[in-house]
Design an enzyme around this catalytic site. Structure first.
Site, PDB file in Angstrom:
ATOM      1  N   GLY A  64      39.882  37.980  47.145  1.00 16.61           N
ATOM      2  CA  GLY A  64      38.523  37.880  46.061  1.00 16.61           C
ATOM      3  C   GLY A  64      38.904  39.092  45.354  1.00 16.61           C
ATOM      4  O   GLY A  64      39.775  39.909  45.622  1.00 16.61           O
ATOM      5  N   ASP A 276      31.309  44.258  44.118  1.00 16.61           N
ATOM      6  CA  ASP A 276      30.884  44.930  45.452  1.00 16.61           C
ATOM      7  C   ASP A 276      29.901  46.107  45.132  1.00 16.61           C
ATOM      8  O   ASP A 276      30.050  46.826  44.114  1.00 16.61           O
ATOM      9  CB  ASP A 276      32.014  45.466  46.321  1.00 16.61           C
TER      10      ASP A 276
END
Length: 302
Positions: A64, A276
């Protein structure tokens, strides 16, 4: 010609192994040697890519957005940087969208061609690197609070649901942005719940959020909501999703080469970098023009 394939085995569900075998077979058609390494923990993709920089001609990532980001962080600091490619297995896959790489892993692998390349900008945030976005405030809070189970069940909609939860909290912050363009600095004060620094047109799976941005325009693009209460937030978000090309009554927009973003009230706030959790403010972000040669879809090749 030697290639490294970095695989995140937790991406792609039960088909991850099948996609890995397909990708390795495809790469062996173009490279005389293909080495495969599996990530086991955070930071592995960065370490693998960094170690490969001096020895390999190309480095590929399969996973990803987080795996892609890690691999780029391993390559970006080096003077000698191998070509970079990736096969998307994630939920959003922003860089794949920006580079016209098919989001279906099988199609992405089958369409790979060694002569489909282009140079792209890389962003730098403090000492780390990003390919797509640094988000600050409400949006990163929404992204960071999405559980893995929600992403698996709802896909991209999981971020939308989490975003609705954050909108109700309606927390705005006093920001100071000092931006630099061609050596000239300007400073603005902003009250906002959300700031987004993007390096391409695609952010969070929305492919027209920054219509003027591209992966090689040598600029970073800043959007911020002009909201100090819930009603202003509700008015701003639909305008944001239409795509932003200039400032208006509810949104701010500007481009820059480098900027420092901080809070003026002494508080701390989280960021999100390429999907993130990232560093807390203050941060310095800068563009590294055409810093990395990547494999892309045919319509983006140069």
């Amino acid at each position: 010609m030697k290639a490294l394939l970095i695989v995140n085995p937790s991406s792609g569900g039960e088909q991850a192994k099948e996609f890995e075998e397909m990708a390795e077979e495809k790469l062996r058609e173009a490279f005389s040697e293909v080495v495969v390494k599996h990530t086991e923990k955070e930071g592995d993709a960065t370490r693998f890519a960094s170690e490969a920089a001096a020895e390999f001609d190309s480095v590929f990532a399969m996973g990803g957005d987080g795996t892609v980001n890690e691999a780029v962080n391993g390559l970006a600091p080096h003077d000698k940087r191998p070509n970079f490619g990736f096969f998307p297995l994630g939920t959003v896959n922003d860089l794949a969208r920006a580079l016209a790489i098919p989001l279906d892993p099988k199609e992405a692998i089958e369409s790979f061609a060694v002569d489909h390349t282009r140079k792209i900008d890389i962003g730098q945030v403090n000492q780390d690197y990003f390919t797509n976005v640094v988000a600050i405030g409400m949006i990163p809070a929404a992204i960071n609070n999405v559980e893995v189970e929600e992403k698996t069940k709802l896909g991209k909609m999981a971020y939308f649901v989490s975003g609705l939860r954050e909108v109700r909290k309606n927390e705005s912050h006093p920001f100071e942005v000092t931006a630099e363009n061609n050596g000239e600095k300007t400073t603005i004060a902003v009250e906002s719940s959300t700031m987004i620094v993007g390096s391409s047109n695609t952010i969070g799976g929305f492919e027209s959020l920054l219509p003027k941005a591209s992966t090689d325009d040598s600029k970073l693009h800043l959007i911020y909501l002009k909201d100090t209460n819930l009603w202003e937030t509700v008015k701003s978000v639909p305008e944001l999703l239409k795509g932003v090309t200039e400032s208006n009554d509810v949104l701010g927009y500007q481009t820059f080469d480098k900027a420092t973003i901080r809070l003026t009230d002494g508080a701390t706030i989280e960021t999100n970098v390429d999907g993130d959790p990232g560093p807390e403010l203050p941060i310095t972000v800068a563009v590294l023009p055409q810093h990395l040669t990547v494999y892309c879809g045919v319509e983006k090749a140069r």
